[in-house]
Scaffold this active site. Sequence first.
Site, mmCIF file in Angstrom:
data_model
loop_
_atom_site.group_PDB
_atom_site.id
_atom_site.type_symbol
_atom_site.label_atom_id
_atom_site.label_comp_id
_atom_site.label_asym_id
_atom_site.label_seq_id
_atom_site.Cartn_x
_atom_site.Cartn_y
_atom_site.Cartn_z
ATOM 1 N N ASP A 53 0.756 -1.093 -0.031
ATOM 2 C CA ASP A 53 0.237 -0.004 -0.164
ATOM 3 C C ASP A 53 0.824 1.159 -0.072
ATOM 4 O OD1 ASP A 53 -1.687 -2.080 0.616
ATOM 5 O OD2 ASP A 53 -2.710 -1.189 2.421
ATOM 6 N N TRP A 107 1.265 -0.781 9.611
ATOM 7 C CA TRP A 107 0.497 -1.034 8.470
ATOM 8 C C TRP A 107 -0.116 0.430 7.966
ATOM 9 C CZ3 TRP A 107 -2.731 -4.951 11.564
ATOM 10 C CH2 TRP A 107 -1.860 -6.330 11.747
ATOM 11 N N ARG A 184 -8.643 -0.341 11.007
ATOM 12 C CA ARG A 184 -7.287 -0.191 10.467
ATOM 13 C C ARG A 184 -7.303 1.013 9.258
ATOM 14 N NH1 ARG A 184 -7.703 -6.032 8.636
ATOM 15 N NH2 ARG A 184 -8.171 -6.128 6.503
ATOM 16 N N ASP A 185 -6.156 1.318 8.848
ATOM 17 C CA ASP A 185 -5.936 2.437 7.615
ATOM 18 C C ASP A 185 -6.449 3.531 7.916
ATOM 19 O OD1 ASP A 185 -5.219 -0.073 6.612
ATOM 20 O OD2 ASP A 185 -6.779 -0.335 5.556
ATOM 21 N N GLU A 235 -11.193 -1.048 3.147
ATOM 22 C CA GLU A 235 -9.669 -1.057 3.314
ATOM 23 C C GLU A 235 -9.560 0.385 2.658
ATOM 24 O OE1 GLU A 235 -7.532 -4.695 3.689
ATOM 25 O OE2 GLU A 235 -8.772 -4.975 1.889
ATOM 26 N N TRP A 321 -5.730 -8.834 -4.206
ATOM 27 C CA TRP A 321 -5.495 -9.732 -3.233
ATOM 28 C C TRP A 321 -5.835 -11.335 -3.291
ATOM 29 C CZ3 TRP A 321 -1.892 -9.721 0.247
ATOM 30 C CH2 TRP A 321 -1.509 -8.432 1.017
#
Length: 520
Positions: A53, A107, A184-185, A235, A321
């Site tokens: 990413d 991350w 996340r993110d 995401e 993915w």
Amino acid sequence: MTHHISRRTVLQGAGAGALALSFSGLHPLAAAHAQTSLRAVYHMTPPSGWLCDPQRPVHTNGAYQLYYLHSGQNNGPGGWDHATTNDGVAFTHQGVVMPLQPDFPVWSGSAVVDTANTAGFGAGAVIALATQPTDGIRKYQEQYLYWSTDGGYTFTALPDPVIVNTDGRTASTPAEIDNAEWFRDPKIHWDAVRSEWVCVIGRARYAAFYTSPNLRDWQWTSNFDYPNPALGGIECPDLFEMTAGDGSRHWVFAASMDAYGVGLPMTYAYWMGTWNGTAFIADNLTPQWLDWGWDWYAAVTWPSVEAPETKRLAVAWMNNWKYAARDVPTDASDGYNGQNSIVRELRLERQSGGWYSLLSSPVAALQGYATATTTLPDRTVNGSAVLPWSGRAYELELDIGWDAATNVGVSVGRSADGSRHTNVGKYGGELYVDRAPSDQSGYALAPYTRAAAPIDSSARSVHLRIFVDTQSVEVFVNSGHTVVSQQVHFAEGDTGISLYTDGGPANFTGITIREFGNPI
């Protein structure tokens, strides 16, 4: 003890010594060709190792500071590496800025320039929020703050998370942790109207919004839920404001999502709407898509320096993915896996139906890296015709017009015998890129080979800008309403171009080929 690791849990980051990372051993298929470089010519790639990413850049010290997830092994744990660019084409690698620690990878997240010193680290400090797994890789994900006072070249971390995963804090069993871990993110944006920071975090089936006066103390305000569960989990969410071509101001919420199950992309979905200080209100709950290929994921956007209100830049990870953790030909030939897409320029325009859409163009600076330009005569083709040109890194621009033909297009990466190629064409109501004839058994991408975007079925002309690099194809259609991005495993001799039609003739005009040299 055996642990189940989710698809993004073990990846990402930078081991120490990013410029010295290497792989041991060769993929059997590529061993015989290990000395032939397949490195992308005009796309950003890591010096070595695994690139994942990209992180939204900030502009300091006269350059864009781009961070990206990096590891010494495919789909391995790591942290953030750093590269700088003045124009979105040539990148200088600066090495590791947030290294892997034992059981503590870094991350995705985002960085901002704290111009007003809201966080107390000094005016102009670069503040980054990044997801990390508290209490080991198997535990819950939380948001940690890093700060930099040298323009984003070195960072220091606060020891405790600034946005706590309250679900994770109460989880104890493996099942509870599985349900709570997706947190996340974080993506941060300054709300100038309310003089506060807004953060959006991906939470699987929804996105969570937080606000803060200082980047340290965050308050949850709302969740954004979408009605179609087939779009997959959220995401790498994105959140920003932008001024459209007609002068109106809009908020955009976006995320990378997997809608493969309903025949939609696995790329960047976005919603136009408003932010009212506590919640994002979408104009329409059906998202639009910024790319229709297989490989434009984890995208980030950021304001351009020259026109920050009306033009944004965008870049994405050219992988998927469904197959990302596999070896690729460049593992053996060049010791790296992964590249970023061409940097795009985004503009927001009102469409004839009244809605607003983001339109894409390749970053203008790329034109300056063309080392040769070839213009070929217009031609009418009924069947197929091979062009008298070959190359591995170029832009092919042309117009196609037809009356009765049912299928028209261009084959790039054509082998000498014509058996290998990637087709870019228009058939019915689809603009497609089919990389199946370029597939290699040792790196098979099937069944994820043909990608298609909707296009007016009655159209009898199309303008194409096709960007071919040694391992990718990106197609910009007409004025940038449609883009299709694919990684393609071209073999060494896949350098030709041909034109084709089915069901009648087509006119191929304005055929221009711009060859690119390596800008790095």
